[in-house]
Motif scaffolding. Structure first.
Motif, PDB file in Angstrom:
ATOM      1  N   MET A   1      20.147  11.658  40.539  1.00  0.00           N
ATOM      2  CA  MET A   1      19.894  10.285  41.478  1.00  0.00           C
ATOM      3  C   MET A   1      20.846   9.895  41.241  1.00  0.00           C
ATOM      4  O   MET A   1      20.970   9.469  39.904  1.00  0.00           O
ATOM      5  N   VAL A   2      20.786   8.085  41.798  1.00  0.00           N
ATOM      6  CA  VAL A   2      21.667   6.591  41.450  1.00  0.00           C
ATOM      7  C   VAL A   2      20.431   6.032  41.075  1.00  0.00           C
ATOM      8  O   VAL A   2      19.938   5.808  42.545  1.00  0.00           O
ATOM      9  N   LEU A   3      20.641   5.021  40.117  1.00  0.00           N
ATOM     10  CA  LEU A   3      19.667   3.917  40.088  1.00  0.00           C
ATOM     11  C   LEU A   3      20.924   2.912  39.230  1.00  0.00           C
ATOM     12  O   LEU A   3      21.852   2.749  38.757  1.00  0.00           O
ATOM     13  N   ARG A   4      19.920   1.215  39.776  1.00  0.00           N
ATOM     14  CA  ARG A   4      20.497   0.392  39.341  1.00  0.00           C
ATOM     15  C   ARG A   4      20.042   0.055  38.233  1.00  0.00           C
ATOM     16  O   ARG A   4      18.023  -0.101  39.002  1.00  0.00           O
ATOM     17  N   VAL A   5      19.912  -0.114  36.751  1.00  0.00           N
ATOM     18  CA  VAL A   5      19.411  -1.046  35.939  1.00  0.00           C
ATOM     19  C   VAL A   5      19.723  -2.745  35.386  1.00  0.00           C
ATOM     20  O   VAL A   5      20.883  -1.954  35.887  1.00  0.00           O
ATOM     21  N   ARG A   6      18.867  -3.281  36.449  1.00  0.00           N
ATOM     22  CA  ARG A   6      18.875  -4.850  35.854  1.00  0.00           C
ATOM     23  C   ARG A   6      19.009  -5.006  33.760  1.00  0.00           C
ATOM     24  O   ARG A   6      17.306  -4.702  33.555  1.00  0.00           O
ATOM     25  N   VAL A   7      20.080  -5.034  33.320  1.00  0.00           N
ATOM     26  CA  VAL A   7      19.408  -5.608  31.836  1.00  0.00           C
ATOM     27  C   VAL A   7      19.811  -6.895  31.263  1.00  0.00           C
ATOM     28  O   VAL A   7      21.025  -7.652  31.395  1.00  0.00           O
ATOM     29  N   SER A   8      18.883  -7.114  30.617  1.00  0.00           N
ATOM     30  CA  SER A   8      19.337  -8.303  29.636  1.00  0.00           C
ATOM     31  C   SER A   8      19.405  -8.200  28.440  1.00  0.00           C
ATOM     32  O   SER A   8      18.482  -7.274  27.739  1.00  0.00           O
ATOM     33  N   LEU A   9      20.394  -8.716  27.510  1.00  0.00           N
ATOM     34  CA  LEU A   9      21.028  -8.653  26.508  1.00  0.00           C
ATOM     35  C   LEU A   9      21.363  -9.624  25.749  1.00  0.00           C
ATOM     36  O   LEU A   9      22.368 -10.858  26.054  1.00  0.00           O
ATOM     37  N   PRO A  10      21.370  -9.950  24.232  1.00  0.00           N
ATOM     38  CA  PRO A  10      22.263 -10.697  23.847  1.00  0.00           C
ATOM     39  C   PRO A  10      23.828 -10.462  24.267  1.00  0.00           C
ATOM     40  O   PRO A  10      24.677  -9.238  23.862  1.00  0.00           O
ATOM     41  N   ASP A  11      24.458 -12.070  24.406  1.00  0.00           N
ATOM     42  CA  ASP A  11      25.648 -11.656  24.483  1.00  0.00           C
ATOM     43  C   ASP A  11      26.416 -11.934  23.724  1.00  0.00           C
ATOM     44  O   ASP A  11      27.313 -12.969  22.667  1.00  0.00           O
ATOM     45  N   ARG A  12      26.634 -10.915  22.588  1.00  0.00           N
ATOM     46  CA  ARG A  12      27.629 -10.783  21.018  1.00  0.00           C
ATOM     47  C   ARG A  12      27.905  -9.534  20.964  1.00  0.00           C
ATOM     48  O   ARG A  12      27.791  -8.956  21.909  1.00  0.00           O
ATOM     49  N   PRO A  13      29.257  -9.449  20.257  1.00  0.00           N
ATOM     50  CA  PRO A  13      29.978  -7.943  20.009  1.00  0.00           C
ATOM     51  C   PRO A  13      29.313  -6.763  19.622  1.00  0.00           C
ATOM     52  O   PRO A  13      28.016  -6.927  18.490  1.00  0.00           O
ATOM     53  N   GLU A  39      25.078 -16.390  29.550  1.00  0.00           N
ATOM     54  CA  GLU A  39      24.598 -18.187  29.522  1.00  0.00           C
ATOM     55  C   GLU A  39      23.800 -18.248  28.047  1.00  0.00           C
ATOM     56  O   GLU A  39      22.671 -17.158  28.200  1.00  0.00           O
ATOM     57  N   ALA A  40      22.982 -19.576  27.358  1.00  0.00           N
ATOM     58  CA  ALA A  40      22.096 -19.583  26.134  1.00  0.00           C
ATOM     59  C   ALA A  40      22.262 -18.076  25.372  1.00  0.00           C
ATOM     60  O   ALA A  40      20.986 -17.538  25.426  1.00  0.00           O
ATOM     61  N   GLY A  41      23.769 -17.587  25.283  1.00  0.00           N
ATOM     62  CA  GLY A  41      23.552 -16.249  23.809  1.00  0.00           C
ATOM     63  C   GLY A  41      22.784 -15.121  24.891  1.00  0.00           C
ATOM     64  O   GLY A  41      23.015 -14.725  24.047  1.00  0.00           O
ATOM     65  N   ARG A  42      22.588 -14.982  25.959  1.00  0.00           N
ATOM     66  CA  ARG A  42      22.388 -13.958  26.697  1.00  0.00           C
ATOM     67  C   ARG A  42      23.173 -13.519  28.016  1.00  0.00           C
ATOM     68  O   ARG A  42      23.622 -14.491  28.166  1.00  0.00           O
ATOM     69  N   ALA A  43      23.570 -12.121  27.744  1.00  0.00           N
ATOM     70  CA  ALA A  43      24.162 -11.984  29.150  1.00  0.00           C
ATOM     71  C   ALA A  43      23.408 -11.106  30.219  1.00  0.00           C
ATOM     72  O   ALA A  43      22.104 -10.502  29.647  1.00  0.00           O
ATOM     73  N   MET A  44      23.110 -10.830  31.789  1.00  0.00           N
ATOM     74  CA  MET A  44      23.010 -10.126  32.511  1.00  0.00           C
ATOM     75  C   MET A  44      23.583  -9.430  33.424  1.00  0.00           C
ATOM     76  O   MET A  44      24.366  -9.403  33.894  1.00  0.00           O
ATOM     77  N   ASP A  45      23.370  -7.918  32.903  1.00  0.00           N
ATOM     78  CA  ASP A  45      23.951  -7.336  33.520  1.00  0.00           C
ATOM     79  C   ASP A  45      23.488  -6.138  34.751  1.00  0.00           C
ATOM     80  O   ASP A  45      22.315  -5.679  34.161  1.00  0.00           O
ATOM     81  N   ASP A  46      24.142  -5.445  35.765  1.00  0.00           N
ATOM     82  CA  ASP A  46      23.516  -4.536  36.099  1.00  0.00           C
ATOM     83  C   ASP A  46      24.226  -3.156  35.978  1.00  0.00           C
ATOM     84  O   ASP A  46      25.899  -3.043  36.648  1.00  0.00           O
ATOM     85  N   PHE A  47      23.390  -1.896  35.659  1.00  0.00           N
ATOM     86  CA  PHE A  47      24.377  -1.407  35.280  1.00  0.00           C
ATOM     87  C   PHE A  47      23.750   0.488  36.403  1.00  0.00           C
ATOM     88  O   PHE A  47      22.513  -0.124  37.088  1.00  0.00           O
ATOM     89  N   THR A  48      24.855   0.986  37.324  1.00  0.00           N
ATOM     90  CA  THR A  48      24.570   1.845  38.292  1.00  0.00           C
ATOM     91  C   THR A  48      25.086   3.024  37.582  1.00  0.00           C
ATOM     92  O   THR A  48      26.024   3.364  36.640  1.00  0.00           O
ATOM     93  N   VAL A  49      23.684   3.735  37.569  1.00  0.00           N
ATOM     94  CA  VAL A  49      23.833   4.827  36.173  1.00  0.00           C
ATOM     95  C   VAL A  49      23.609   6.712  37.167  1.00  0.00           C
ATOM     96  O   VAL A  49      22.565   6.126  38.007  1.00  0.00           O
ATOM     97  N   SER A  50      23.957   6.932  36.944  1.00  0.00           N
ATOM     98  CA  SER A  50      23.794   9.022  37.203  1.00  0.00           C
ATOM     99  C   SER A  50      22.741   9.253  36.442  1.00  0.00           C
ATOM    100  O   SER A  50      22.431   9.408  35.525  1.00  0.00           O
ATOM    101  N   TRP A  51      21.246   9.832  37.276  1.00  0.00           N
ATOM    102  CA  TRP A  51      20.310   9.923  36.067  1.00  0.00           C
ATOM    103  C   TRP A  51      20.132  10.803  36.774  1.00  0.00           C
ATOM    104  O   TRP A  51      19.558  11.678  38.264  1.00  0.00           O
ATOM    105  N   PRO A  52      19.881  12.100  35.872  1.00  0.00           N
ATOM    106  CA  PRO A  52      19.623  13.409  35.948  1.00  0.00           C
ATOM    107  C   PRO A  52      18.350  13.955  36.737  1.00  0.00           C
ATOM    108  O   PRO A  52      17.614  14.331  37.005  1.00  0.00           O
ATOM    109  N   GLY A  53      17.196  12.545  36.407  1.00  0.00           N
ATOM    110  CA  GLY A  53      16.218  12.958  37.669  1.00  0.00           C
ATOM    111  C   GLY A  53      14.598  13.564  35.855  1.00  0.00           C
ATOM    112  O   GLY A  53      13.840  13.829  36.521  1.00  0.00           O
ATOM    113  N   GLY A  54      15.050  13.289  34.703  1.00  0.00           N
ATOM    114  CA  GLY A  54      13.909  13.798  33.792  1.00  0.00           C
ATOM    115  C   GLY A  54      13.141  12.789  33.399  1.00  0.00           C
ATOM    116  O   GLY A  54      12.428  13.576  32.927  1.00  0.00           O
TER     117      GLY A  54
END
Length: 206
Positions: A1-13, A39-54
């Motif tokens: 299946m294909v999923l969209r995953v919204r992730v908030s993460l530190p905005d750093r290398p 913003e404020a040292g964090r990023a928010m990204d949407d990942f579209t991933v192929s997920w085997p369904g495990g």
């Protein structure tokens, strides 16, 4: 299946690499990354991933959340096809058949933002003029038509509502799984709606 995953993460290398490695360990293949905000040292990204369904989307969410500094705001199934251009395809169909422009828009717009369904609502009566095939059998939506483009939630139902004044309509887009709509998603749908309305008005003048 294909999923969209919204992730908030530190905005750093290195933070994005950590998330990518975590997806790999879980067997998910990253197909696309969309940056929503930084913003404020964090990023928010949407990942579209192929997920085997495990695992279920909720299990995937829990496992990613153990990465230090990472918060998963949602994981939900999507019909997105990474690398495709559904917005351009939509506009092409509207140009080809302007008489069905808003029907085409309602049918296509959910896939632009990982939503489940959409409807066109008569601004005057609140009656549903057209619904995408996933839309529930709703006769009217008078409370879902604010005067300006808006993103809001009614319980677990997340909505975008955009007035199309020249046509006397509101386009309402709904997400029944996943997080509330982000401002970036509202802006994207608003631009598409404005372009479709402009094409219709140009076609009627011609």
């Amino acid at each position: 299946m294909v999923l969209r995953v919204r992730v908030s993460l530190p905005d750093r290398p290195g933070a994005l690499g950590q998330v990518a490695r975590a997806f790999g360990v879980l067997g998910a293949d990253i197909l696309q990354v969309t940056v929503l905000e930084r913003e404020a040292g964090r990023a928010m990204d949407d990942f579209t991933v192929s997920w085997p369904g495990g695992f279920s989307p909720e299990e995937l969410r829990e496992r990613l959340s153990v990465v230090p500094g990472v918060r998963v705001d949602g994981a939900w199934p999507t019909r997105e096809v990474p690398g495709s251009s559904p917005d351009y395809d939509l506009i092409g169909h509207v140009v080809t058949d302007a008489d069905r422009a808003f029907v085409t828009l309602v049918d296509a717009v959910p896939d632009l933002v990982g939503a489940q369904w959409a409807v066109a609502v008569d601004s005057g009566t609140g009656a549903v003029v057209h619904g995408s095939w996933q839309a529930p059998g709703v006769e009217d939506m008078p409370d879902l038509t604010p005067l300006r483009p808006a993103a809001f939630s009614e319980g677990s139902l997340h909505l975008l509502s955009l007035p199309v004044r020249p046509a006397g309509l509101h386009v309402v887009v709904a997400r029944t799984e996943g997080p509330p709509f982000h401002q970036v998603e509202l802006d994207k749908v608003q631009r598409v709606v404005e372009i479709v309305a402009l094409l219709v008005s140009t076609s009627s003048v011609a």
